[in-house]
Design an enzyme around this catalytic site. Structure first.
Site, PDB file in Angstrom:
ATOM      1  N   HIS A 225       0.852  -1.201   0.000  1.00 37.41           N
ATOM      2  CA  HIS A 225       0.000   0.000   0.000  1.00 37.41           C
ATOM      3  C   HIS A 225       0.880   1.241   0.000  1.00 37.41           C
ATOM      4  O   HIS A 225       2.060   1.174   0.328  1.00 37.41           O
ATOM      5  CB  HIS A 225      -0.906   0.024   1.239  1.00 37.41           C
ATOM      6  CG  HIS A 225      -0.146   0.210   2.524  1.00 37.41           C
ATOM      7  ND1 HIS A 225       0.497  -0.824   3.168  1.00 37.41           N
ATOM      8  CD2 HIS A 225       0.117   1.322   3.270  1.00 37.41           C
ATOM      9  CE1 HIS A 225       1.104  -0.371   4.245  1.00 37.41           C
ATOM     10  NE2 HIS A 225       0.898   0.938   4.335  1.00 37.41           N
ATOM     11  N   ASP A 227       0.718   5.216   1.763  1.00 41.40           N
ATOM     12  CA  ASP A 227      -0.030   5.891   2.821  1.00 41.40           C
ATOM     13  C   ASP A 227      -0.796   7.062   2.219  1.00 41.40           C
ATOM     14  O   ASP A 227      -0.337   7.704   1.282  1.00 41.40           O
ATOM     15  CB  ASP A 227       0.917   6.369   3.923  1.00 41.40           C
ATOM     16  CG  ASP A 227       1.587   5.202   4.657  1.00 41.40           C
ATOM     17  OD1 ASP A 227       1.102   4.058   4.522  1.00 41.40           O
ATOM     18  OD2 ASP A 227       2.596   5.435   5.338  1.00 41.40           O
ATOM     19  N   HIS A 282       4.777   0.125  -0.038  1.00 43.27           N
ATOM     20  CA  HIS A 282       5.500  -0.683   0.953  1.00 43.27           C
ATOM     21  C   HIS A 282       4.623  -1.793   1.508  1.00 43.27           C
ATOM     22  O   HIS A 282       3.398  -1.759   1.364  1.00 43.27           O
ATOM     23  CB  HIS A 282       6.069   0.198   2.077  1.00 43.27           C
ATOM     24  CG  HIS A 282       5.060   1.099   2.742  1.00 43.27           C
ATOM     25  ND1 HIS A 282       4.590   2.259   2.160  1.00 43.27           N
ATOM     26  CD2 HIS A 282       4.431   1.002   3.940  1.00 43.27           C
ATOM     27  CE1 HIS A 282       3.724   2.836   2.980  1.00 43.27           C
ATOM     28  NE2 HIS A 282       3.606   2.096   4.056  1.00 43.27           N
ATOM     29  N   ARG A 292       6.772  -8.703  15.668  1.00 46.53           N
ATOM     30  CA  ARG A 292       7.236  -7.393  15.248  1.00 46.53           C
ATOM     31  C   ARG A 292       6.212  -6.335  15.650  1.00 46.53           C
ATOM     32  O   ARG A 292       5.005  -6.587  15.604  1.00 46.53           O
ATOM     33  CB  ARG A 292       7.404  -7.396  13.722  1.00 46.53           C
ATOM     34  CG  ARG A 292       7.806  -6.086  13.133  1.00 46.53           C
ATOM     35  CD  ARG A 292       8.067  -6.243  11.630  1.00 46.53           C
ATOM     36  NE  ARG A 292       8.912  -5.166  11.180  1.00 46.53           N
ATOM     37  CZ  ARG A 292       8.465  -3.958  10.859  1.00 46.53           C
ATOM     38  NH1 ARG A 292       7.187  -3.706  10.902  1.00 46.53           N
ATOM     39  NH2 ARG A 292       9.292  -3.020  10.496  1.00 46.53           N
TER      40      ARG A 292
HETATM   41  C1  LIG Z   1      -5.275   8.130   9.120  1.00 44.72           C
HETATM   42  C2  LIG Z   1      -5.333   6.969   8.548  1.00 44.72           C
HETATM   43  C3  LIG Z   1      -4.282   6.405   7.608  1.00 44.72           C
HETATM   44  C4  LIG Z   1      -4.668   4.981   7.512  1.00 44.72           C
HETATM   45  C5  LIG Z   1      -6.145   5.110   7.557  1.00 44.72           C
HETATM   46  C6  LIG Z   1      -6.390   6.016   8.744  1.00 44.72           C
HETATM   47  C7  LIG Z   1      -6.123   5.239  10.038  1.00 44.72           C
HETATM   48  C8  LIG Z   1      -5.153   4.104   9.876  1.00 44.72           C
HETATM   49  C9  LIG Z   1      -4.133   4.209   8.748  1.00 44.72           C
HETATM   50  C10 LIG Z   1      -3.667   2.862   8.194  1.00 44.72           C
HETATM   51  C11 LIG Z   1      -2.538   2.189   8.989  1.00 44.72           C
HETATM   52  C12 LIG Z   1      -2.132   0.863   8.305  1.00 44.72           C
HETATM   53  C13 LIG Z   1      -1.967   1.003   6.798  1.00 44.72           C
HETATM   54  C14 LIG Z   1      -3.164   1.796   6.192  1.00 44.72           C
HETATM   55  C15 LIG Z   1      -3.093   1.788   4.679  1.00 44.72           C
HETATM   56  C16 LIG Z   1      -4.434   1.233   6.783  1.00 44.72           C
HETATM   57  O1  LIG Z   1      -5.039   0.273   6.379  1.00 44.72           O
HETATM   58  O2  LIG Z   1      -4.727   1.931   7.951  1.00 44.72           O
HETATM   59  C17 LIG Z   1      -3.180   3.184   6.793  1.00 44.72           C
HETATM   60  C18 LIG Z   1      -4.220   4.190   6.277  1.00 44.72           C
HETATM   61  C19 LIG Z   1      -3.799   5.053   5.106  1.00 44.72           C
HETATM   62  O3  LIG Z   1      -2.694   5.585   5.057  1.00 44.72           O
HETATM   63  O4  LIG Z   1      -4.634   5.186   4.220  1.00 44.72           O
HETATM   64  O1  LIG Z   2       4.935  -1.971  10.287  1.00 42.95           O
HETATM   65  C1  LIG Z   2       5.532  -1.288   9.464  1.00 42.95           C
HETATM   66  O2  LIG Z   2       6.754  -1.253   9.412  1.00 42.95           O
HETATM   67  C2  LIG Z   2       4.780  -0.457   8.463  1.00 42.95           C
HETATM   68  C3  LIG Z   2       3.411  -0.041   8.909  1.00 42.95           C
HETATM   69  C4  LIG Z   2       2.702   0.748   7.858  1.00 42.95           C
HETATM   70  O3  LIG Z   2       3.050   0.729   6.705  1.00 42.95           O
HETATM   71  C5  LIG Z   2       1.551   1.578   8.240  1.00 42.95           C
HETATM   72  O4  LIG Z   2       1.134   1.560   9.421  1.00 42.95           O
HETATM   73  O5  LIG Z   2       1.053   2.290   7.350  1.00 42.95           O
HETATM   74 FE   LIG Z   3       2.078   2.304   5.549  1.00 43.06          FE
END
Ligand SMILES: C=C1C[C@]23C[C@H]1CC[C@H]2[C@@]12CCC[C@@](C)(C(=O)O1)[C@H]2[C@@H]3C(=O)O
Ligand SMILES: O=C(O)CCC(=O)C(=O)O
Ligand SMILES: [Fe+2]
Length: 346
Positions: A225, A227, A282, A292
């Protein structure tokens, strides 16, 4: 109440089965639901040579700004040392994350994210876009962590809240510093960055846990994905697993270094920079020996901020159509990988 990221996600509900993680503590073999098909790119061996490592940048280096610019162009990510965040602040958050994820499943489920919610315990928000489940559990904080922490620890929540709030404050300062540097590199005018340093930004913290996995080669910690943020600052525990996709080089590992934070650019900075800065794709791989943990801090402009490539001169051709942060989150909630092309003008 201020509008937070929670509001942006309210319009994009998930089903409960897309939120509840597996109870990893009781699993001895990899269930079919969590077995991912093997892909060719996984066979590439990229764990070699300094040429394929993401750069480590010292924030105190007089050339830091220039180096950050180059890293964002080439990788969309870098590791940052001398970042100014006290080690104890980071260690304490890691301790709290471990304390949370070590709880029995029924305790963690007390703070389960709701169908329309953004905060609390659950699977990654991107889960519905993938055919298999991830070997992962997360805890999302938007605004105060206290309401969710109270559900888990009715009496013992203040410690968790205090550590998370302190971390969030410190990360905000660092994110602002980096944003100022990055906007300077991009040649952004003062009036376009008024929100930086105010309380009007958007932010979120994500605690991630990747339990030990019986068959790590067939599992996926966090699926590929980018961010959604402007930038993300990540602390990873001393266990490898994070990888960044680099054109021509495949998946490149980002090994943890002591006292170093990983910074990666998100979709919003990719749009603002008119694709000059990459947003790094990533993912996280798991292992059988060590659980982890990671802590991600997401920094973005306010929800009503209109994201549009910064116009630099008269001949400038914007590659993306303007839309608000909130609307971009909406586009991405429906099309994970296609969001950037959906708003592309070329
Ligand atoms: C503020 C954010 C950013 C979110 C959504 C929301 C809360 C949690 C974040 C994450 C964290 C894990 C990867 C991701 C891809 C996910 O699934 O949840 C992120 C997402 C994004 O960057 O879109
Ligand atoms: O666990 C990690 O190293 C990456 C986590 C991540 O990509 C995310 O929270 O968006
Ligand atoms: Fe991420």
């Amino acid at each position: 109440m201020a509008t937070t990221l929670s509001e942006a996600y309210r319009d994009h509900p998930l089903h409960l089965h897309q939120i509840i993680p597996l109870d990893f503590s009781s699993i001895r073999t990899l269930p079919d639901s969590h077995a991912w098909p093997h892909t060719e790119e996984d066979d590439d061996d990229n764990d070699h040579g300094a040429g394929s490592c993401i750069p480590i940048i010292d924030l105190m280096d007089p050339n830091a700004m220039e180096l950050i610019g180059l890293a964002c162009e080439k990788w969309g990510a870098f590791q940052l040392k001398n970042h100014g965040i006290p080690l104890t602040v980071i260690e304490e958050v890691e301790i709290e994350a471990k304390r949370l994820f070590a709880l029995p499943a029924d305790r963690k489920l007390k703070a389960l994210r709701s169908a329309v919610g953004a905060t609390g315990y659950g699977r990654a928000r991107i889960s519905p876009f993938f055919p298999k489940h991830m070997w992962h559990e997360g805890f999302t904080i938007v605004g105060s962590p206290c309401d969710d922490a109270k559900k888990i620890w009715p009496n013992d929540h203040p410690r968790f809240c205090e550590k998370m709030e302190n971390y969030q404050k410190q990360m905000k300062v660092l994110a602002e510093k980096l944003t100022h540097m990055i906007f300077k590199i991009l040649g952004i005018k003062e009036e376009e960055k008024k929100w930086v340093g105010s309380t009007k930004h958007s932010e979120a913290i994500q605690l991630n846990s990747y339990p030990c996995c019986p068959e790590p080669n067939r599992a996926m910690g966090l699926a590929p994905h980018t961010d959604t943020s402007l930038l993300t600052i990540l602390h990873q525990s001393q266990t490898s697993g994070l990888q960044i996709l680099k054109e021509g080089a495949g998946w490149v590992p980002v090994h943890p270094h002591p006292n170093t934070l990983v910074v990666n650019t998100g979709d919003i900075l990719h749009i603002l920079s008119n694709s000059r800065f990459r947003c790094a794709l990533h993912r996280v791989m798991v292992n059988s020996a060590r659980q982890r943990y990671s802590v991600a801090y997401f920094y973005s402009p306010p929800l009503d901020y209109v994201v549009s490539p910064f116009v630099l001169d008269d001949s400038f051709l914007p590659r993306f159509r303007p839309l608000s942060v909130k609307d971009y989150i909406g586009v991405k909630a429906k099309n994970l990988r296609g969001a950037l092309s959906l708003i592309s003008t070329i």
